[in-house]
Enzyme design. Structure first.
Site, PDB file in Angstrom:
ATOM      1  N   GLY A 488       4.794  -1.262  13.988  1.00 51.97           N
ATOM      2  CA  GLY A 488       3.717  -1.429  12.871  1.00 51.97           C
ATOM      3  C   GLY A 488       3.240  -3.029  12.700  1.00 51.97           C
ATOM      4  O   GLY A 488       3.016  -3.455  11.515  1.00 51.97           O
ATOM      5  N   ARG A 529       9.246 -11.358  18.414  1.00 51.93           N
ATOM      6  CA  ARG A 529       8.599 -12.540  18.516  1.00 51.93           C
ATOM      7  C   ARG A 529       7.347 -12.627  17.717  1.00 51.93           C
ATOM      8  O   ARG A 529       6.569 -13.503  17.283  1.00 51.93           O
ATOM      9  CB  ARG A 529       8.278 -13.145  19.756  1.00 51.93           C
ATOM     10  N   THR A 531       5.841 -11.366  14.594  1.00 47.30           N
ATOM     11  CA  THR A 531       5.567 -11.902  13.200  1.00 47.30           C
ATOM     12  C   THR A 531       5.639 -13.426  13.529  1.00 47.30           C
ATOM     13  O   THR A 531       4.627 -13.871  12.780  1.00 47.30           O
ATOM     14  CB  THR A 531       6.599 -11.052  12.272  1.00 47.30           C
ATOM     15  N   GLU A 751      14.743  -6.298  17.079  1.00 49.42           N
ATOM     16  CA  GLU A 751      15.924  -6.023  17.908  1.00 49.42           C
ATOM     17  C   GLU A 751      17.234  -6.387  17.309  1.00 49.42           C
ATOM     18  O   GLU A 751      18.071  -5.708  17.704  1.00 49.42           O
ATOM     19  CB  GLU A 751      15.728  -7.409  19.119  1.00 49.42           C
TER      20      GLU A 751
END
Lengths: 793, 292
Positions: A488, A529, A531, A751
């Site tokens: 998203g 990474r 965002t 993650e």
């Protein structure tokens, strides 16, 4: 956070409607005129010489357009770090599933039939499967005899071990003096843990369409992560320039979880297209996903800890063997980075870590949500409970005593920033009613609680670019190259642009995924990474666009640009908010060419085009000790972009007769820096928990002599909704330890969420029935056998 | 999947004449949940596939006063699961059906297909054997009735000839004070093939506390579904207590013949036979007693 109108809100995902109605397009949905279908013939042996290939019968079937073998592929090997691979095996196959030949045909069925008519003769070679045996100094089989002669990539910097011929990379960390630390210890605890292979099981398997263009360039439509990395690899394989390779992923990707960073289909489809001149689609079957689509790395982890009686950790020594399978892929990078899981959470005065990347004749591995951290934490967080037990100390108390705090120095010399792990731990312990014995137990079912800490860094270096094009109709068009793999990201990135312009996300249009048009993003949506890095680039691009807007408006409104702001599409003067103009007015009024025509340009600067670049660089560190120089650390030099933290607690029921484990309750808290979209953060956590439960209890790609025994969902036991606790019994907490560089303080979070689950489950099982399972997955039979063994003691 | 020719007969007669014509080179496809998977894996490569789903006359179940229940081979598992009449008169059959595959599979898979594919793990077989069900097999030459207990001959093997079609399952009315329980044991829990499957059917005498009849049928841990007759023997005619149940369960485990597989070692599965047999016997006895 105060003052924000769009970020921090759980707005509905932009893709929700298209996805629930089935309108969303994936690579597998694409069909080009004249398109052919590819299929791959794979090695049935784990290690063999190819002595001959007869393609004549396959070539003669009607509908077969091309057959390629190792003879057709470039002599030069490729790979992300060790250049050890050919697109199709040239002389030697090294695992069951190694691609040997490929066919392009008018239909999948014809292509399949042609595969059956390819005649390949092999001369079998001895193979090696055991990681520890392969790691030895004189292994019975060397998987890549020419490894010392192979070309090696620059990242991670290569490090072979000359007297261990199956080791393709070694990572070491030295902090303090670990032997001195052990001398100070009151108790030394040593254990060996292992993890197994998992497949990512994305809905959409690996798929791409390749079109060799008449000018020698290559266009690829792919369902993948990281279009720029794909471009880089394809340039290397085919000796092309970056401008000659265009990779398009401007559609949705049906899940990835790490496995879509590697090239699987693209080079083979490209070669088939080069031979036929037609577009070729290559889609993996589910069986191919299991045999040749990449799995999580199996680890063997020896961990030795020294502690004081009061629970203070004084020394930690870890030796880890990572099974690469037959080709290194992203394995060396995982070997390099996995040690950060040990770095992130606890204060350890003296530490030593050695991690070896080891070849075997098993299928190659790849990145998997957690990138090695999850496996390391399986050992570390199980071990913390073992230590607590041996010290007769509460497991939460032991962890609290050793936690790093903001401003502390970790075992790489980095100064810790943005660490919300203590608050996560408090939240979970509280919600799980830690220390209170669980309620009723019926018959053979025993109840237990356990928890574990998790963390995941976001890798640096990372470079992300964004372009924000402000349209004459007021729409803010954001161009970026993150991969919409189901997480998203487009929604959150649109929220950032909307926030910067003071509009709703309906006024933002996302344009993504085409190396020819959308701006660079180094390794795409990997390492949680997007965002952080793309988000920051978009913020900067918005600010650049606004600066241009204010400059143009300043001329018209006769007010200084620094006095201007923008909200709901209106540029206004701060000192006199009634004075303003709309974005549309910048483009229209007397500046249109014909009366009534819609304004599509700005006369002064043609377009309003904001550009942003965000680069996260790691601090230099010593290649042998992994230490960041003190002066660099003091200047803010960092190991990675940031660390995300998550703590999970579970309550389990264990059946002492059958070994069955059910998850009754999960409590998960995660430090996300700042939740830009709280609902989507919660969903990431829930997804991570589900995947974590599957990995803890059932999931395993089972191999026999290198051959996958369970390449299907009948026998590969993914978690199902029926195995999850009831919705009310999954509690999620979002914790904010803002990161000074994060957009609005945010950190990535995809993650982190799987990293603590498996050890939390194992610790709960121990709490329930007193057996410690050290090898994943914790199957019913394993629990049963451990209980038997315990009863026999 | 290899190439094949596909037929869609509309009547039983049409299907039977196709079967006579193509015999071993043909496969019958009802729901396809087993066959299609096997074809895709090239475990079977029929030249001809006879899709019988269109023969609607084979999709039924009804109750005959003298002979009990008759189920057409095309009746899908979801129908069995959700039928209020079956729930009332043959509670044990919906209880089995609920444990079968997933809802999506149950909507498509048929009782005939489940029996004819004859996987050792077929969920419908053990309880139907416990109920002394029979299969009606027809060919162009006529019909024969075979007890399901004698129907299975090995993994994937039955007495069905290549030109025959299993058209109906007949299930006698269970005697009064009878209850049946099937339980499958899996490695994960939820929508999987059984690792162990045990069906039991228990009948109590109307006057005293003795068990007048009992059936214990094992699935999965045997090459073909099989009655654990020695275990049955020590229960039949006896007053039942927990000790006796434990003993019978152990005997049933000894009678089972599990193999090592990726779903579990033989030792573990044998031990699970004991546990599951004990549990289903306990449940069945509790049910009959509470019903009395």
């Amino acid at each position: 956070m105060a003052g924000h109108s769009v970020v921090g809100k759980s707005i509905i995902r932009l893709d929700a409607l298209d996805k629930v109605t089935g309108k969303a397009k994936y690579c597998e949905d694409l069909k080009l005129p004249g398109m052919l279908y590819g299929k791959v013939l794979r090695s049935p042996y784990p290690h063999a010489h190819i002595t001959s290939i007869d393609t004549s019968r396959a070539e003669n079937i009607s509908g077969v357009r091309a057959v390629i073998t190792g003879r057709d592929v470039p002599e030069k090997r490729y790979g992300p770090s060790v250049f050890d691979q050919h697109t199709l095996a040239r002389r030697v196959v090294r695992y069951v599933g190694d691609p040997v030949a490929a066919v392009a045909a008018d239909s999948v069925e014809v292509a399949e039939r042609a595969l059956g008519l390819l005649k390949v003769e092999y001369e079998k070679l001895p193979a090696i499967f055991d990681i520890e045996e392969a790691w030895e100094k004189n292994p019975p089989v060397i998987v890549h005899r020419d490894l010392p002669k192979y070309e090696l990539g620059k990242f991670p910097p290569p490090r072979l071990v000359p007297d261990r011929p199956n080791v393709c990379y070694l990572r070491t960390l030295r902090h303090g003096d670990v032997e001195r630390g052990f001398k100070e210890a009151d108790l030394i605890v040593e254990n060996t843990f292992s993890t197994t292979r998992l497949q990512h099981c994305p809905f959409e398997p690996h798929v791409s369409i390749a079109q060799a263009e008449s000018d020698g360039s290559l266009t690829i439509w792919a369902g993948r992560q990281s279009i720029f990395l794909a471009r880089q690899y394809l340039c290397k394989i085919f000796n092309l320039l970056p401008s000659q390779v265009r990779v398009i992923a401007s559609h949705y990707v049906g899940g990835a979880f790490g496995c879509k960073v590697t090239l699987y289909t693209e080079p083979i489809a490209a070669m088939l297209s080069m031979k036929t001149g037609r577009p070729v689609k290559l889609t993996f079957t589910r069986e191919e996903m299991f045999s040749s689509g990449g799995t999580r790395i199996p680890f063997v982890i020896r961990i030795r800890d020294g502690v004081k009686k009061n629970g203070t950790l004084v020394a930690r020594d870890m030796e880890m063997l990572l099974g690469m399978g037959a080709y290194a892929g992203s394995g060396p990078l995982i070997t390099r980075n996995c040690i950060y899981a040990t770095v992130a959470t606890y204060r350890i005065p003296d530490a030593k870590i050695d991690a070896y990347a080891v070849y075997t004749n098993e299928p190659p591995v790849t990145s998997f949500r957690g990138f090695g951290s999850t496996q390391v934490l399986w050992a570390v967080e199980s071990q913390m409970d073992v230590i607590a037990e041996e010290l007769d100390m509460d497991a939460v108390e032991l962890r609290r005593r050793n936690l790093l705090e903001e401003g502390d120095t970790n075992i790489t010399g980095e100064i810790v920033h943005s660490i919300g792990v203590r608050e996560c731990l408090d939240k979970v312990a509280d919600s799980l009613e830690w220390g209170r014995r669980s309620k009723k137990e019926v018959g053979p079912w025993k109840r237990g609680k356990g928890l574990a800490l998790g963390n995941k860094y976001s890798m640096a270096p990372t470079g992300a670019l964004a372009i924000v094009k402000v349209r004459g109709d007021g729409i803010i068009e954001v161009h970026e190259s993150a991969d919409e793999i189901g997480q998203g990201c487009n929604t959150v990135l649109a929220q950032i642009a909307a926030e910067e312009f003071g509009v709703s996300v309906d006024e933002v249009k996302m344009v993504w995924g085409d190396t020819a048009f959308t701006p660079y993003f180094s390794r795409g949506s990997t390492s949680q990474r997007t965002t952080f890095n793309v988000g920051n680039a978009i913020r900067l691009a918005c600010q650049d666009a606004k600066r241009q807007i204010f400059e143009i408006a300043a001329e018209r409104l006769h007010e200084p640009p620094q006095d201007m702001d923008i909200k709901d599409g209106t540029i206004y003067v701060r000192s006199n908010p009634s004075q303003g103009m709309s974005i549309t007015e910048l483009f229209t009024s007397e500046r249109t060419l014909l009366p009534g025509e819609f304004g599509d340009f700005v006369e002064k600067s043609a377009e309003i085009l904001g550009k942003g670049v965000w680069v996260t660089r790691p601090a230099p560190s010593d290649p042998e000790t992994a230490q960041i120089p003190e002066n660099v650390a003091r200047m803010g030099g960092r190991l990675a972009g940031f660390f995300g933290y998550g703590v999970q607690g579970v309550e389990v029921l264990v059946n002492t007769e059958t070994g069955e484990v059910t998850i009754e309750k999960v409590v998960a808290a995660s430090d996300v820096g700042y939740p830009l979209n709280p609902k989507m953060c919660e969903q990431q956590i829930e997804g991570g928990v589900a995947m974590g439960i599957g990995s803890a209890l059932w999931e395993e790609v089972a191999l026999d002599q290198g051959k996958v025994l369970n390449p299907n969902f009948g026998n590969y036991k993914m978690v199902t909704s029926m195995n999850m606790p009831k919705t009310d019994n999954v509690k999620v907490f979002l914790i904010s330890a803002p990161h000074k560089e994060g957009p609005y303080g945010a950190k990535g979070t995809g993650e982190t969420q799987m990293t603590p689950t498996a050890p939390a489950v194992a610790n709960a099982i121990y709490n329930a029935v007193g057996v410690r399972i050290k090898d994943l997955p914790i199957t019913r039979e394993r629990v049963f056998r451990a209980l038997r063994e315990k009863a026999g003691e | 999947m290899g190439p094949f020719e596909y037929f869609e007969p509309e009547t039983v007669e049409e299907a039977l004449s196709l079967l006579r014509k193509y015999s071993d080179t043909a496969k019958v496809c009802a729901g396809g949940t087993d066959l299609v998977v096997r074809m895709r894996k090239h475990l079977v490569n029929p030249q001809f596939v006879i899709g019988i789903a269109g023969i609607r006359e084979l999709d039924y179940f009804r109750f005959e006063d003298d002979e009990g229940l008759r189920v057409g081979c095309l009746t899908n598992i979801r129908t069995i699961e959700r039928s209020p009449q079956l729930q009332e008169r043959y509670t044990m059959l919906p209880q089995v059906a609920r444990q079968f595959g997933s809802i999506a599979i149950r909507n498509v898979a048929t009782i005939g297909g489940n029996l004819c594919n004859a996987l050792p793990s077929a969920d419908m077989a053990p309880m139907l054997i416990a109920l002394s069900a029979k299969a009606k097999l027809v060919s162009i030459d006529g019909e024969r009735i075979v007890p399901l207990e004698d129907f299975f001959t090995g993994p994937g093997k039955t007495v069905l000839r290549a030109d025959e079609l299993l058209v109906e399952v007949r299930v006698p009315t269970p005697p009064p004070h009878t209850s049946g329980v099937y339980q499958k044991y899996t490695t994960r829990g939820g929508e999987e093939l059984a690792v162990v499957g045990v069906a039991t059917l228990v009948t109590w005498g109307s006057k005293d506390e003795r068990c007048t009849d009992v059936r214990i049928v094992l699935g999965t841990v045997v090459p073909a579904p099989m009655r654990a007759k020695e275990a049955e023997a020590i229960l039949k005619g006896k007053r039942i207590d927990d000790e006796l149940i434990e003993k019978a369960a152990q005997i049933a485990a000894d009678e089972s013949r599990p193999r090592d597989s990726i779903r579990g070692s033989a030792d573990y599965r044998r031990e699970m036979v004991r546990i599951i047999t004990r549990d289903v016997l306990r449940q069945a006895f509790e049910r009959t007693q509470s019903a009395r």
